[in-house]
Design an enzyme around this catalytic site. Structure first.
Site, short mmCIF file in Angstrom:
data_model
loop_
_atom_site.label_atom_id
_atom_site.label_comp_id
_atom_site.label_asym_id
_atom_site.label_seq_id
_atom_site.Cartn_x
_atom_site.Cartn_y
_atom_site.Cartn_z
N SER A 1 -9.86 -0.65 6.91
CA SER A 1 -9.35 -0.62 5.63
C SER A 1 -8.74 -1.97 4.92
O SER A 1 -8.18 -1.74 4.08
CB SER A 1 -8.41 0.57 5.64
OG SER A 1 -9.17 1.93 5.43
N LYS B 1 0.95 -1.13 -0.03
CA LYS B 1 0.12 -0.04 -0.10
C LYS B 1 0.87 1.18 0.04
O LYS B 1 1.93 1.37 0.52
CB LYS B 1 -0.76 -0.03 1.19
CG LYS B 1 -2.04 0.94 1.31
CD LYS B 1 -2.82 0.78 2.62
CE LYS B 1 -4.01 1.75 2.49
NZ LYS B 1 -4.88 1.76 3.74
N SER C 1 -9.78 1.31 2.82
CA SER C 1 -9.15 2.26 2.01
C SER C 1 -7.66 1.42 0.91
O SER C 1 -7.18 1.93 0.10
CB SER C 1 -8.09 3.37 2.46
OG SER C 1 -7.31 2.93 3.67
N1 GLN Z 1 -13.25 3.56 6.00
C1 GLN Z 1 -12.63 4.20 7.22
C2 GLN Z 1 -12.61 5.65 7.42
O1 GLN Z 1 -12.86 6.22 6.32
C3 GLN Z 1 -11.63 3.22 7.66
C4 GLN Z 1 -10.33 3.67 7.24
C5 GLN Z 1 -9.24 3.13 7.41
O2 GLN Z 1 -9.37 1.89 8.02
N2 GLN Z 1 -7.91 3.44 7.09
O3 GLN Z 1 -12.07 6.16 8.09
#
Ligand code: GLN
Length: 492
Positions: free
Chosen positions: A179, A80, A155
């Site tokens: 994410s 990532k 994400s």
């Molecule tokens: N979707 C969640 C957010 O937007 C989690 C994001 C993540 O785990 N980095 O914060």
């Protein structure tokens, strides 16, 4: 012979040490496959071809010498883009870091380099890991390998799509509120969010430091376990990482021991809003576990309904301070003309404003503003301090249920992968897709998303179920997962 890109870690390793193919050959095959597939999927932001071939030749040289190599030697990974690999771009899918190259290796990357792993490239994500669909990337939208009109989740959508489409053997993602697990569920792969402190965060661009963890995405639970074992444990550059050795219990669980574990189903997670297909698939997973002999009980986690609100206060507060460092002067510079300089201004504040205005996308700005608000003098107690109390209640809920059961089973996300564009104008709808994963981060527990059907076995969009373990008991959830995937899937 099967294509190398379809194989699991152990099978690639076998082929490598039996000299059926070389590490350079592996890398070659993956890049060829990426070339064919990634144009339509868009999982990668950057391919690290030169480095990957160099790493592969090193592994081949060691093998040539007749020396032993570790299980991860020659295994191609996708990383990532918020995790630093020295001298490679690291943008976190943000314009503000468009020209940035990492100056050091993240803790996990150092460990993987020592193990001989190979990095194919950096994967797309929501900007600074804020989002659930990868649509918040400043550069492109990644598509779900099962259906190109759908999102891969987020994400860590690029990493999940890369593994789901066999464009990497395994991948690393980061998980602050879901994410790793939510995109894993959407792309039909396994995703593990380790216990807070189990894996070093050094060299992971901080989103919300009290919630972030790096973890593996893989085709099988076994592969996730192998990768986790290598990245887990103490790192001197992250003082919150814990002195712990994950041994054989992680990769070679004892079925008799594992089957003694009791599994709890929290009633707060099986609610309206869970779509029918998800419900049916989760029930199938529960049936399979019952057929393996697991005792399954109903439990309650009463404060679940407050988790999302608490998360969006604590996370935004941490985001607002973590993202203050990106002023467009350090790390990288965005210019509004070719000189590499901002023109039309001569004071620092103005430069910051312009740089941040050009560099950050909508979601990042929204969260910085919200976070600054909840931390401001007049509101701190009403929001931030209160959210911390709620966080504690959520943690206590889990502590209480772990007196009755060893592991908690829930859905990962209320729906399967949604259409690209469907939720981009409605942030609250987007935030809801993490309702089942967020409590795990607030409590600092390990959680894993496991596809209900084995890798490649879904005809329709994939669905994952989540197992949540006690602190540092990754062995329990990985153990159940490994038994689960050994079940003969023909019966289901
Ligand atoms: N979707 C969640 C957010 O937007 C989690 C994001 C993540 O785990 N980095 O914060």
């Amino acid at each position: 012979m099967e294509f190398i890109h379809n194989l699991t870690i152990k099978k690639i390793h076998q082929g490598l040490i039996n000299r059926e193919f070389s590490a350079v050959h592996i890398v070659n095959e993956f890049f060829n496959h990426i070339e064919k597939k990634d144009e339509s999927i868009g999982a990668y932001l950057y391919l690290a071809k030169d480095d990957a071939y160099k790493q592969a030749s090193n592994v081949d040289a060691v093998l040539e010498n007749g020396e032993n190599v570790s299980l991860l030697a020659g295994i191609p990974l996708a990383i990532k883009d918020n995790i630093l690999i020295k001298n490679l771009p690291a943008t976190a899918a943000s314009k503000i870091l468009e020209n940035y190259n990492a100056s050091y290796d993240a803790g996990v990357i150092s460990k993987l380099k020592k193990a001989g792993a190979i990095f194919l490239g950096k994967t797309n994500m929501d900007e600074f890991a804020m989002g659930s669909s990868t649509e918040n990337s400043a550069f492109k939208t990644t598509k779900n390998p099962y259906d190109l009109e759908k999102v891969p989740g987020g994400s860590s959508g690029g990493s999940a799509a890369a593994v789901g489409a066999n464009m990497a053997a395994v991948a690393l993602g980061s998980d602050t509120g879901g994410s790793i697990r939510q995109p894993a569920s959407f792309c039909g792969v396994v995703g593990l969010k380790p216990t807070y402190g189990a894996v070093s965060r050094s060299g992971l661009m901080s989103m919300a430091s009290s919630l972030d963890q790096i973890g593996p995405l893989a085709k099988t639970v076994e592969d996730a376990a192998v990768l986790f074992q290598v990245i887990g444990g103490k790192d001197e550059f992250d003082s919150t990482s814990v002195e712990i050795l994950y041994g054989d219990e992680i990769t070679n669980p004892k079925p008799d021991e594992i089957k003694k574990l009791k599994i709890g189903l929290p009633k707060e997670y099986f609610i309206e809003g869970l779509d029918d297909r998800t419900k049916t698939e989760i029930n199938l997973a529960i049936q399979k576990l019952k057929s393996l002999g697991f005792e399954i009980r109903d439990i309650s986690l009463p404060h679940t309904k407050y988790a999302l609100s608490a998360y969006y206060i604590i996370m935004t507060a941490e985001v607002s301070s973590n993202l203050a460092r990106y002023d467009g002067v350090r790390y990288a510079r965005i210019a509004n003309n070719n000189s590499g300089r901002i023109v039309g201004t001569d004071n620092l504040l103005d430069i910051y404003k312009k740089q941040k205005g050009m560099g950050f996308g909508h979601e990042a700005r929204r969260r910085i503003i919200l976070g600054t608000y909840v931390l401001s003098a007049g509101y701190y107690d009403a929001y931030y301090a209160k959210a911390q109390k709620v966080r504690n209640l959520i943690k206590q809920d889990f502590d209480n249920s772990f007196k009755e059961v060893d592991v908690v089973l829930t859905p990962v996300s209320p729906t399967t992968a949604f259409k690209i564009g469907e939720k981009t104008n409605d942030p609250l709808q987007m935030y809801l897709s993490d309702i089942f994963t967020i409590p795990v981060n607030l409590a600092g527990l390990p959680g894993i998303s496991i596809p209900v059907r084995k890798f490649g076995g879904f005809k329709d969009l994939p669905v994952g179920f989540q197992l949540i373990g006690k602190h540092f008991k990754e062995a329990d959830i990985l153990g159940i997962g490994q038994l689960y995937e050994q079940l003969d899937s023909k019966n289901y």
